[in-house]
Design a protein around this motif. Sequence first.
Motif, PDB file in Angstrom:
ATOM      1  N   ILE A  32      39.402  38.449  43.326  1.00 19.89           N
ATOM      2  CA  ILE A  32      39.059  39.635  43.470  1.00 19.89           C
ATOM      3  C   ILE A  32      39.134  40.694  42.316  1.00 19.89           C
ATOM      4  O   ILE A  32      38.344  41.203  41.859  1.00 19.89           O
ATOM      5  N   ALA A  33      40.330  40.264  41.464  1.00 17.39           N
ATOM      6  CA  ALA A  33      40.404  41.539  40.206  1.00 17.39           C
ATOM      7  C   ALA A  33      39.208  40.831  39.228  1.00 17.39           C
ATOM      8  O   ALA A  33      38.724  41.557  38.634  1.00 17.39           O
ATOM      9  N   ASP A  34      38.910  39.524  39.092  1.00 15.53           N
ATOM     10  CA  ASP A  34      38.038  39.013  38.105  1.00 15.53           C
ATOM     11  C   ASP A  34      36.575  39.702  38.524  1.00 15.53           C
ATOM     12  O   ASP A  34      35.701  39.829  37.754  1.00 15.53           O
ATOM     13  N   ILE A  35      36.291  39.881  39.944  1.00 15.52           N
ATOM     14  CA  ILE A  35      35.034  40.468  40.279  1.00 15.52           C
ATOM     15  C   ILE A  35      35.055  42.067  40.132  1.00 15.52           C
ATOM     16  O   ILE A  35      34.127  42.515  39.887  1.00 15.52           O
ATOM     17  N   TYR A  36      36.090  42.686  40.728  1.00 18.42           N
ATOM     18  CA  TYR A  36      35.854  44.081  40.780  1.00 18.42           C
ATOM     19  C   TYR A  36      36.480  45.028  39.823  1.00 18.42           C
ATOM     20  O   TYR A  36      36.350  46.064  39.998  1.00 18.42           O
ATOM     21  N   VAL A  37      37.527  44.531  39.094  1.00 23.79           N
ATOM     22  CA  VAL A  37      38.088  45.638  38.074  1.00 23.79           C
ATOM     23  C   VAL A  37      36.945  46.351  37.189  1.00 23.79           C
ATOM     24  O   VAL A  37      37.054  47.255  37.013  1.00 23.79           O
ATOM     25  N   ASP A  38      36.206  45.339  36.510  1.00 20.43           N
ATOM     26  CA  ASP A  38      35.055  45.988  35.850  1.00 20.43           C
ATOM     27  C   ASP A  38      34.090  46.880  36.726  1.00 20.43           C
ATOM     28  O   ASP A  38      33.424  47.842  36.324  1.00 20.43           O
ATOM     29  N   VAL A  39      33.707  46.381  37.969  1.00 26.30           N
ATOM     30  CA  VAL A  39      33.142  47.107  38.956  1.00 26.30           C
ATOM     31  C   VAL A  39      33.778  48.556  39.136  1.00 26.30           C
ATOM     32  O   VAL A  39      32.896  49.557  39.138  1.00 26.30           O
ATOM     33  N   ALA A  40      34.933  48.745  39.249  1.00 27.20           N
ATOM     34  CA  ALA A  40      35.690  49.865  39.528  1.00 27.20           C
ATOM     35  C   ALA A  40      35.315  50.772  38.309  1.00 27.20           C
ATOM     36  O   ALA A  40      35.181  51.825  38.503  1.00 27.20           O
ATOM     37  N   THR A  46      39.782  53.140  38.890  1.00 26.66           N
ATOM     38  CA  THR A  46      40.587  51.995  38.514  1.00 26.66           C
ATOM     39  C   THR A  46      41.111  51.139  39.676  1.00 26.66           C
ATOM     40  O   THR A  46      41.597  51.561  40.775  1.00 26.66           O
ATOM     41  N   LEU A  47      41.057  49.736  39.334  1.00 20.79           N
ATOM     42  CA  LEU A  47      41.587  49.069  40.346  1.00 20.79           C
ATOM     43  C   LEU A  47      42.670  48.303  39.532  1.00 20.79           C
ATOM     44  O   LEU A  47      42.435  47.357  38.683  1.00 20.79           O
ATOM     45  N   VAL A  73      38.099  46.262  49.070  1.00 19.69           N
ATOM     46  CA  VAL A  73      37.765  46.928  47.908  1.00 19.69           C
ATOM     47  C   VAL A  73      36.380  47.443  47.949  1.00 19.69           C
ATOM     48  O   VAL A  73      36.235  48.662  47.403  1.00 19.69           O
ATOM     49  N   GLU A  74      35.295  47.013  48.264  1.00 18.82           N
ATOM     50  CA  GLU A  74      33.988  47.595  48.469  1.00 18.82           C
ATOM     51  C   GLU A  74      34.245  48.862  49.221  1.00 18.82           C
ATOM     52  O   GLU A  74      33.422  49.773  48.864  1.00 18.82           O
ATOM     53  N   GLU A  85      42.103  55.948  42.140  1.00 20.66           N
ATOM     54  CA  GLU A  85      42.862  54.776  41.650  1.00 20.66           C
ATOM     55  C   GLU A  85      42.982  53.970  42.908  1.00 20.66           C
ATOM     56  O   GLU A  85      43.450  54.516  44.059  1.00 20.66           O
ATOM     57  N   LEU A  86      42.806  52.715  42.681  1.00 19.03           N
ATOM     58  CA  LEU A  86      42.652  51.571  43.933  1.00 19.03           C
ATOM     59  C   LEU A  86      43.742  50.527  43.634  1.00 19.03           C
ATOM     60  O   LEU A  86      44.137  50.268  42.374  1.00 19.03           O
ATOM     61  N   PHE A  87      44.647  49.983  44.621  1.00 25.81           N
ATOM     62  CA  PHE A  87      45.906  49.151  44.182  1.00 25.81           C
ATOM     63  C   PHE A  87      45.461  48.275  45.247  1.00 25.81           C
ATOM     64  O   PHE A  87      45.404  48.253  46.487  1.00 25.81           O
TER      65      PHE A  87
END
Length: 168
Positions: A32-40, A46-47, A73-74, A85-87
């Motif tokens: 999930i981090a690999d997919i969504y950190v950059d999207v955020a 910030t994720l 996340v979405e 800020e998302l955690f």
Amino acid sequence: MFNALLRISQIKSGVREKKFELIDISDVLSTIADIYVDVANDVNMTLSVVLPASPLYIQGDRELLIQQLANLVENSLRYCPKGSELFLVSKKEKEHVVIIMKDNGPGISEKERERVFECLYRINKVRNDGGIGIGLSLVKAVAELHKGEVKLYDCNPGLKVEICYPQM
């Protein structure tokens, strides 16, 4: 929408249990981090994904668990304002693996918290944000398939989603 409803139907029928294997939930969160950190970052949010120090294993379907967390996340990316800020955190509590998705967006009122798990239910039906009311239904269905439980909490501001699974 059809594919999401079909997936929920498969989950509720138990067909997906045949795909269960021992999974380190940290690997799912890393995906999930690999997919969504950059999207955020692209939408000025910030994720932060916090992984446990040691592996946390559950018996499950990796694809469904990734879909479940992707939906959470979405939702945060869709409904939170810029600068949010998302955690996403996983940890061990007694005999359980707990996954927490937390944001500082608008949250969900207490009276709506049970209804949001109903298929096709939307809090604000006039809003044109791309949501169709299936995401949290799928989140709950995946949790129940894995003998887990989903709870929603108010963060003042924001929403905290806690998913608790039996640890292997």
